[in-house]
Every structure is written in structure tokens, then in C-alpha cells.
Design a protein around this motif. Structure first.
Motif, PDB file in Angstrom:
ATOM      1  N   VAL A 389       0.836  -1.200   0.000  1.00 51.78           N
ATOM      2  CA  VAL A 389       0.000   0.000   0.000  1.00 51.78           C
ATOM      3  C   VAL A 389       0.875   1.256   0.000  1.00 51.78           C
ATOM      4  O   VAL A 389       0.646   2.203  -0.769  1.00 51.78           O
ATOM      5  CB  VAL A 389      -0.960   0.001   1.208  1.00 51.78           C
ATOM      6  CG1 VAL A 389      -1.649   1.354   1.348  1.00 51.78           C
ATOM      7  CG2 VAL A 389      -2.006  -1.096   1.061  1.00 51.78           C
ATOM      8  N   PRO A 423      -5.089   4.031   5.119  1.00 56.93           N
ATOM      9  CA  PRO A 423      -5.281   2.669   4.619  1.00 56.93           C
ATOM     10  C   PRO A 423      -5.685   1.756   5.782  1.00 56.93           C
ATOM     11  O   PRO A 423      -5.118   1.833   6.874  1.00 56.93           O
ATOM     12  CB  PRO A 423      -3.894   2.279   4.086  1.00 56.93           C
ATOM     13  CG  PRO A 423      -3.067   3.541   4.119  1.00 56.93           C
ATOM     14  CD  PRO A 423      -3.667   4.398   5.184  1.00 56.93           C
ATOM     15  N   ILE A 425      -6.208  -2.289   6.675  1.00 55.36           N
ATOM     16  CA  ILE A 425      -5.809  -3.584   6.135  1.00 55.36           C
ATOM     17  C   ILE A 425      -6.225  -4.711   7.079  1.00 55.36           C
ATOM     18  O   ILE A 425      -5.917  -4.674   8.274  1.00 55.36           O
ATOM     19  CB  ILE A 425      -4.282  -3.636   5.916  1.00 55.36           C
ATOM     20  CG1 ILE A 425      -3.875  -2.573   4.878  1.00 55.36           C
ATOM     21  CG2 ILE A 425      -3.835  -5.014   5.458  1.00 55.36           C
ATOM     22  CD1 ILE A 425      -2.378  -2.379   4.764  1.00 55.36           C
ATOM     23  N   ALA A 481     -12.841  -4.896  -1.749  1.00 56.11           N
ATOM     24  CA  ALA A 481     -12.131  -3.757  -1.176  1.00 56.11           C
ATOM     25  C   ALA A 481     -12.962  -2.534  -1.497  1.00 56.11           C
ATOM     26  O   ALA A 481     -13.841  -2.575  -2.363  1.00 56.11           O
ATOM     27  CB  ALA A 481     -10.731  -3.643  -1.774  1.00 56.11           C
ATOM     28  N   PHE A 492      -9.014  -2.811   2.775  1.00 60.72           N
ATOM     29  CA  PHE A 492      -8.727  -4.105   2.169  1.00 60.72           C
ATOM     30  C   PHE A 492      -8.959  -5.216   3.188  1.00 60.72           C
ATOM     31  O   PHE A 492      -8.106  -5.480   4.046  1.00 60.72           O
ATOM     32  CB  PHE A 492      -7.281  -4.140   1.659  1.00 60.72           C
ATOM     33  CG  PHE A 492      -6.965  -3.012   0.723  1.00 60.72           C
ATOM     34  CD1 PHE A 492      -7.329  -3.072  -0.606  1.00 60.72           C
ATOM     35  CD2 PHE A 492      -6.354  -1.860   1.196  1.00 60.72           C
ATOM     36  CE1 PHE A 492      -7.074  -2.013  -1.467  1.00 60.72           C
ATOM     37  CE2 PHE A 492      -6.092  -0.792   0.349  1.00 60.72           C
ATOM     38  CZ  PHE A 492      -6.455  -0.869  -0.987  1.00 60.72           C
ATOM     39  N   ILE A 519      -5.024  -2.184  -5.032  1.00 59.17           N
ATOM     40  CA  ILE A 519      -4.718  -1.065  -4.145  1.00 59.17           C
ATOM     41  C   ILE A 519      -4.763   0.242  -4.929  1.00 59.17           C
ATOM     42  O   ILE A 519      -5.367   1.228  -4.493  1.00 59.17           O
ATOM     43  CB  ILE A 519      -3.332  -1.261  -3.505  1.00 59.17           C
ATOM     44  CG1 ILE A 519      -3.352  -2.464  -2.556  1.00 59.17           C
ATOM     45  CG2 ILE A 519      -2.897   0.000  -2.750  1.00 59.17           C
ATOM     46  CD1 ILE A 519      -1.962  -2.945  -2.147  1.00 59.17           C
ATOM     47  N   GLU A 522      -8.435   1.259  -5.666  1.00 53.49           N
ATOM     48  CA  GLU A 522      -9.153   1.918  -4.567  1.00 53.49           C
ATOM     49  C   GLU A 522      -8.570   3.296  -4.269  1.00 53.49           C
ATOM     50  O   GLU A 522      -9.314   4.250  -4.003  1.00 53.49           O
ATOM     51  CB  GLU A 522      -9.128   1.040  -3.315  1.00 53.49           C
ATOM     52  CG  GLU A 522      -9.782  -0.322  -3.473  1.00 53.49           C
ATOM     53  CD  GLU A 522     -11.209  -0.266  -3.983  1.00 53.49           C
ATOM     54  OE1 GLU A 522     -11.866   0.784  -3.832  1.00 53.49           O
ATOM     55  OE2 GLU A 522     -11.675  -1.266  -4.548  1.00 53.49           O
TER      56      GLU A 522
END
Length: 683
Positions: A389, A423, A425, A481, A492, A519, A522
């Protein structure tokens, strides 16, 4: 998945079966060690070479070149409307979750185990007949005065039943630190207005089947004169369809932001008591956002002109459709026959245990998620994904500097927006508390009602509270996602961080073409034709110069035209304006992922692996994740309703990318070949 206002997802929701024979399907945990653990789960380097069709030139159909062998050999399971890479991982998540729920069921005192067991018990559900739903049906049938209709709809809404006025509490686009009530159009029993209004022969067939379905549900509910009453419901919904905005109109974030007082709404849309409805759903506010004012005005006018008997009948049908899975099999089968088979072409209903997993994972999402991630998401996977990411975000940051169409002052703001990203995850860092949700052994119907009411109360409970940035809109078990514009975040879930998207032991080029491009997809949603309207604070505002907007539109218009030309079904073309946001995200995502991959090499020249160059492996990694076969009815439905292009056309986005040309050398004049000036370049 919960409603996500201002959100774009990767997939509107394979056979990798032959290629994934080492994938864990036994319930073994991530700590299982073996010599095979260091090998890619797919093929020798992370790509299923056997699934290619090398008789097809890449320039004619890159999807078929990469995936044609797989497509020819892979049937769609009888309980699915389509089948692809997402399906394989979704099945794996379902099987893993089943094991966890079975263990919880054996404990006897686990809330998730009790909910799962009650849903599984089809004989007990059938034995009760319609008794569980009769009090609610009696309340509907007792409605004789339209003045009580808004309150009745409000209760239906609290129970998760689809009603003509859709409500939700979410972020205020122009004041993103606050929550606001949002209203939007609803009231259709088929997927889109075109199912009611189009003269297309297949959609006319669907309308005929829908009317028969309405009559069948009314008959199963014990109602007489079902055929005439079904026709009246269809006529009512056809009127609603005429009032509805199109999906293209409804995806415009500026047009759907209409803040008004409840009094203003009442004047704009007379014929329905919105204030009573808002009180009934627990949101007695004075101000709200209305997505499609003219549509709600049209619906209100129709409600005022429609006999109360028709309004009752529609609500009876919607109620039985929503709760069909916890009512007698005859109703469940009838609903599936239309919604599953007619609309999506699926021959068979999913096994009861799969649906039980789905129900429990929705009703008690965080309770199930906690045990899932503890078992199936190792910290090293999270760390590796975090690195990817960061690399993709850095590549996007560098690419902004190289844009020749964006003004310097706008670039500075774009950099600031990128720096503001969060982000997420794997899974949330906080969990919701379900202690006040009552789950009763043997009460599948009651459990579903209470779960829906709990979810509704949770949602409206956001009003007046600080922004809850820790919340997720998907469970870790979800193979998908998303990007949330108001939160300035990309998310994600754990389940997508697996092959073919991501494998720590696969070739990095394949990983960057798979999860790296996801990634980037998004991330770039925040800079697509709608996401770009939100600034670094998640606020819907104008932060581009007029020249930037014009240059951007010139490029996106070219992408609309490109996708408008595709015809996935005979006589049925893609809607480039509907799929624009996803196509922009695919284009930009793949672009920045390629940059990130090259940067990760640190100047080294990557080797040829398996007979493929690094760039070839990168683009094959992209094509592989889109392997999917569709049933015709499902594809038709998607072409009308899905903002995502079909998988074949998603793979074709490569025709706009300069590095793809030396990698695969498509011949000028081939189907996908574009001369350099014709290639759409945005980010």
C-alpha cells in the motif's frame, strides 16, 4: 456489506480450482508449516499458465489470451450466477467460517453458534409455517387509512424491508465530521427502472415473470384474487420507475446532494408525511439530505393517488421476500425462483449451511470476524500488504508531479489529499458490542428481525455523535475492497489478501499486477470523476481549477466513448457513463501499480520467469484476477445496474497503457490496438 455512502467498491459481488490445489480448505490455521509453504499457491510463479489460450492473440482479446483455457474448462456451479476468482476465495471464506461456527455451535452458549444453529434448522422453520410473520402481516392488513402508512413503512424499514423511501444515517458530504439523515428513491421489486420500462424482449419476459411472482407470493400468503392484485402492484411500481432517476444521474455526487428542511421536503413532495416517517425510524430531524428530490416527489404523488389496498399488498410481498429464508420452504423457493433464476439465471439455491454462514456473518458481523482473523490472518500478511500500500501511494504521489494537464496549485492539494489517506488492512482495530442483541435458540425468524432492528438502531445512533472513523463497511471475510470518500480511506479486508490477488511467495510482478493494481484502483477512486470532488478533509467541494476540470473531462469522455462501444451481449452495449468511475480506477490503478513495481526493483533488471518478461507477468497478473464466467441473465442484469464493467472489458483496460504494447506487441489494426494518440491517459 452495510450501506456505504460516498463509497466505491472493487466488485459489485474462477476456475481457479484446478490451479489452487494447495489452497487451505481444511480449516488448518496459518501456523501450518510445510515445505510447500515457500512455493506459490498458483503455478510456478503465481500465474496459472495452463489457463491461457495462446491461440488468441493478445491484441485481439487479452482476456481470452490470459484466461481462455480456464474459461472453456470451468463450469459455473449450479448455485451461482457467475463464477470466478472472487468466487473461489468467497467459497474458501465461507468454508472457513463454517468451521468456526460449527465449533461455536458445539459450545451451546455462543451467540454466533446459537444464531447459526437456529438458521440451519429448516424442519423447525417449516413446522412453524407463517405463524412467526402473521402478527406483522396482520398489522399491514389492518391499515385502512393512509395516514398510518408512513409509520408502517418506518417499522418495515427498521426490520430491513425495502420500502419506497430509503433512509440512512451517514456523513454529511459538505460537513464530513457530522452525521446526517439521507433519503433516496426506492420502491422497485426488480433491479432497475429499465426492467419496468424497456421494450427489450428479455426485459419484457422478466416483467411477465415478475407479475406471476407477485401473484405467487400473495397466494402463498393466503390472499385471494392474487392475479389482479399482482397487476396493481406492478402498475404502481411502474409509475415509481418512471419517477426514478437513472443510475447515471444518481451517481453524480453534486446532483444527489440536496440539503433541505423537512418542511421544504413536504412542500417539494406533497402526498406523503415525511415527518411521520422520520419519527418512525427514530430520526425526528429538522434537516436532511435528499438524493433525488424529483423522484421522491413523484413517489409521494403516486402514493397519494394509489389505493391503500395496493400499498398494503406491496408491503406484504416485500416483507415475505425479505424474510423468505426464515419462513416455510414454499415461500423461500418462490422468491428464489424469481430473484435467483429469472433475474440471475441461477438454477439452484445455495446449500442451507452456506446461507446460514452468510446470515450469521451479517447479523453478528464483528463477533464472527474476531474469531476469523484470529485464525486466518497472520500478522506477516498484514505487514506485507501494508508495504505494498505504501509503495502504491508513493507511486501515485510521484505521478501527480508528472501530470501535464493539472495546475500547480491543484497538484499541491492533490498531494495533501494523498497524505491524508488512511489505509485499513485486514480488520478493524475496534469491534462492535452485540450484548444488547437478543439471539434465541430455535427462533430463526425472530433472530433475523431483532438483528435487523439492532443494525438499524446502530445506524441511526450515529446522529449527534463524533465521527466513528474506526468502523468498517465490510467484514474481514469479504473478498472485496472499497474506497470511502468522506473518510479519505481505502480498505482491504483480510479475505482479498490471498492468491490470486496476493501471495508472498509469488513473483512480485504478479502481485503488483494483482493486489497492487487493486490497491491502486481503490486509491485512485478518490481521484475518479466523482471521488475527485472530495478534498483532503473528505469534503464535497470545488478544489480544482476550471481548466483542470475541463482537461479531466476531456479524458474521461474519451473513456466513456471507449466503453460505450463494447457489446458484451448481442444488442446490449456497456454504459460508459455508468461504469466510468470504475474504469477510471482500473486505468489509474494499473498505471500506478506498474510504477510502484518498477520502483520496487531499485534499478535492477528483473529476470524472465516461466518464459515471460516482468511486464508480461505484471499484466497477466491483472488479467488473472478477472477470470469469471457469467450466466446470460446475470450479465444482462449487471449491464443495466452494475457500475463495474464485465471482467473481459476490465482486462481490456490494458489497451490504454503504453508499457503493454512492447510487452505483447499487438499488431496495428488488431481489435485492442490503439495508436498512441488514441490511448486514454489520466493519471
Amino acid at each position: 456489506m452495510g450501506k456505504l455512502i460516498r463509497t466505491s467498491v472493487l466488485l459489485a459481488s474462477v476456475s481457479l480450482v484446478a490451479a489452487c490445489t494447495t489452497t487451505d480448505r481444511s480449516g488448518a490455521g496459518p501456523d501450518q508449516a510445510s515445505a510447500a509453504a515457500a512455493k506459490p499457491q498458483i503455478g510456478t510463479f503465481g500465474f496459472d499458465v495452463a489457463g491461457m489460450d495462446r491461440s488468441v492473440a493478445p491484441g485481439e482479446d487479452f482476456y481470452a489470451f490470459a484466461n481462455g483455457g480456464w474459461a472453456a474448462r470451468t463450469p459455473i456451479p449450479a448455485d451461482k450466477s457467475n463464477y470466478g476468482m472472487f468466487s473461489v476465495l468467497a467459497d474458501l471464506s465461507t468454508e472457513r467460517t463454517r468451521g468456526l461456527l460449527e465449533a461455536a455451535r458445539a459450545q451451546g452458549n455462543s451467540k454466533i453458534g446459537i444464531a447459526y444453529a437456529a438458521y440451519l434448522d429448516r424442519p423447525a422453520i417449516d413446522a412453524k409455517g407463517l405463524a412467526p410473520v402473521q402478527p406483522w402481516l396482520a398489522r399491514i392488513k389492518a391499515l385502512t387509512d393512509k395516514r398510518g402508512y408512513p409509520a408502517l413503512l418506518a417499522q418495515a424499514d427498521r426490520m430491513g424491508i425495502a420500502v419506497p423511501v430509503r433512509s440512512y444515517v451517514g456523513q454529511d458530504d459538505k460537513a464530513p465530521e457530522t452525521y446526517v439523515v439521507r433519503l433516496s428513491q426506492g420502491g422497485l421489486g426488480m433491479p432497475d427502472r429499465d426492467y419496468y420500462l424497456s421494450s427489450d424482449a428479455k426485459l419484457v419476459e422478466a416483467r411477465t415473470a415478475y407479475q406471476a411472482h407477485l401473484a405467487r407470493i400473495l397466494t402463498l400468503a393466503g390472499e385471494g384474487d392474487a392475479a389482479a392484485r399482482a397487476k396493481a402492484i406492478l402498475d404502481f411500481e411502474t409509475g415509481i420507475a418512471r419517477a426514478h432517476w437513472t443510475r447515471v444521474e444518481s451517481r453524480n455526487r453534486d446532483k444527489v446532494y440536496n440539503k433541505m428542511t423537512v418542511d421544504e421536503l413536504a412542500r417539494t413532495a406533497p402526498g406523503f408525511d415525511f415527518a411521520a416517517y422520520l419519527r418512525g425510524i427514530g430520526t425526528p430531524v429538522s434537516e436532511l439530505i435528499v438524493a433525488q428530490p424529483t423522484a421522491l416527489a413523484g413517489e409521494a404523488k403516486l402514493i397519494a393517488a394509489t389505493p391503500v389496498s395496493v400499498l398494503r399488498d406491496q408491503l406484504i410481498v416485500r416483507s415475505l421476500e425479505e424474510y423468505a429464508d426464515v419462513l416455510p420452504a414454499a415461500i423461500d423457493d418462490a422468491v428464489f425462483a424469481f430473484k435467483g433464476t429469472v433475474l440471475s439465471g441461477t438454477p439452484e439455491q445455495e446449500a442451507r449451511w452456506k446461507r446460514a454462514v452468510g446470515f450469521t456473518s451479517d447479523a453478528l458481523a464483528d463477533e464472527v470476524s474476531k474469531v476469523y482473523v484470529a485464525r486466518y490472518f497472520p500478522p506477516e500478511t498484514k505487514a506485507a500488504a501494508d508495504t505494498l500500500v505504501k509503495n502504491v501511494i508513493a507511486a501515485m504521489d510521484r505521478r501527480i508531479d508528472r501530470l501535464d494537464w493539472m495546475a500547480p496549485e491543484t497538484k499541491a492539494k492533490a498531494h495533501a489529499k494523498l497524505a491524508a489517506f488512511t489505509p485499513k488492512i485486514g480488520y478493524p482495530d475496534r469491534w462492535r458490542d452485540y450484548s444488547d442483541l437478543e439471539i434465541v435458540a430455535g427462533d430463526a425468524f425472530g433472530n433475523k428481525v431483532r438483528a435487523a432492528e439492532w443494525a438499524h438502531a446502530w445506524n441511526v445512533g450515529h446522529l449527534g455523535k463524533p465521527l466513528q472513523r474506526w468502523e468498517w463497511g465490510m467484514t474481514p471475510m469479504t473478498v472485496n475492497a472499497y474506497a470511502n470518500f468522506g473518510m479519505v480511506e481505502i480498505v482491504f479486508p483480510a479475505a482479498i489478501l490471498q492468491p490470486p490477488f496476493f501471495d508472498p511467495n509469488a513473483d512480485p510482478a504478479v502481485n503488483y499486477g494483482g493486489i497492487g493494481a487493486v490497491i491502486g484502483h481503490e486509491l485512485s477512486h478518490h481521484f475518479d470523476d466523482q471521488g475527485a470532488k472530495y478534498n483532503a478533509e473528505g469534503r464535497l467541494t470545488d478544489w480544482w481549477t476550471p481548466a483542470d476540470v475541463a482537461a479531466f473531462k476531456q479524458r474521461t469522455d474519451a473513456l466513456v466513448a471507449q466503453y460505450d462501444a463494447y457489446e458484451p451481449l448481442p444488442g446490449m452495449k456497456l454504459k460508459g457513463a455508468l461504469t466510468l468511475g470504475e474504469n477510471v480506477a482500473d486505468l489509474a490503478g494499473l498505471t500506478v501499480a506498474h510504477d510502484a513495481y518498477l520502483a520496487s526493483l531499485g534499478g535492477k533488471v528483473p529476470p524472465t520467469v516461466g518464459g515471460f518478461t516482468a511486464d508480461q507477468r505484471f499484466y497477466l497478473g491483472w488479467a488473472q484476477v478477472w477470470r469469471r464466467n457469467y450466466r446470460e441473465a446475470d450479465l444482462r442484469n449487471r449491464l443495466l445496474t452494475d457500475p463495474h464493467s464485465p471482467s473481459q472489458q476490465r482486462a481490456w483496460i490494458v489497451r490504454n497503457l503504453d508499457p503493454w504494447y512492447p510487452a505483447f506487441q499487438p499488431a496495428p489494426g488488431s481489435k485492442l490496438y490503439l495508436a498512441a494518440p488514441q490511448r486514454v491517459r489520466i493519471w
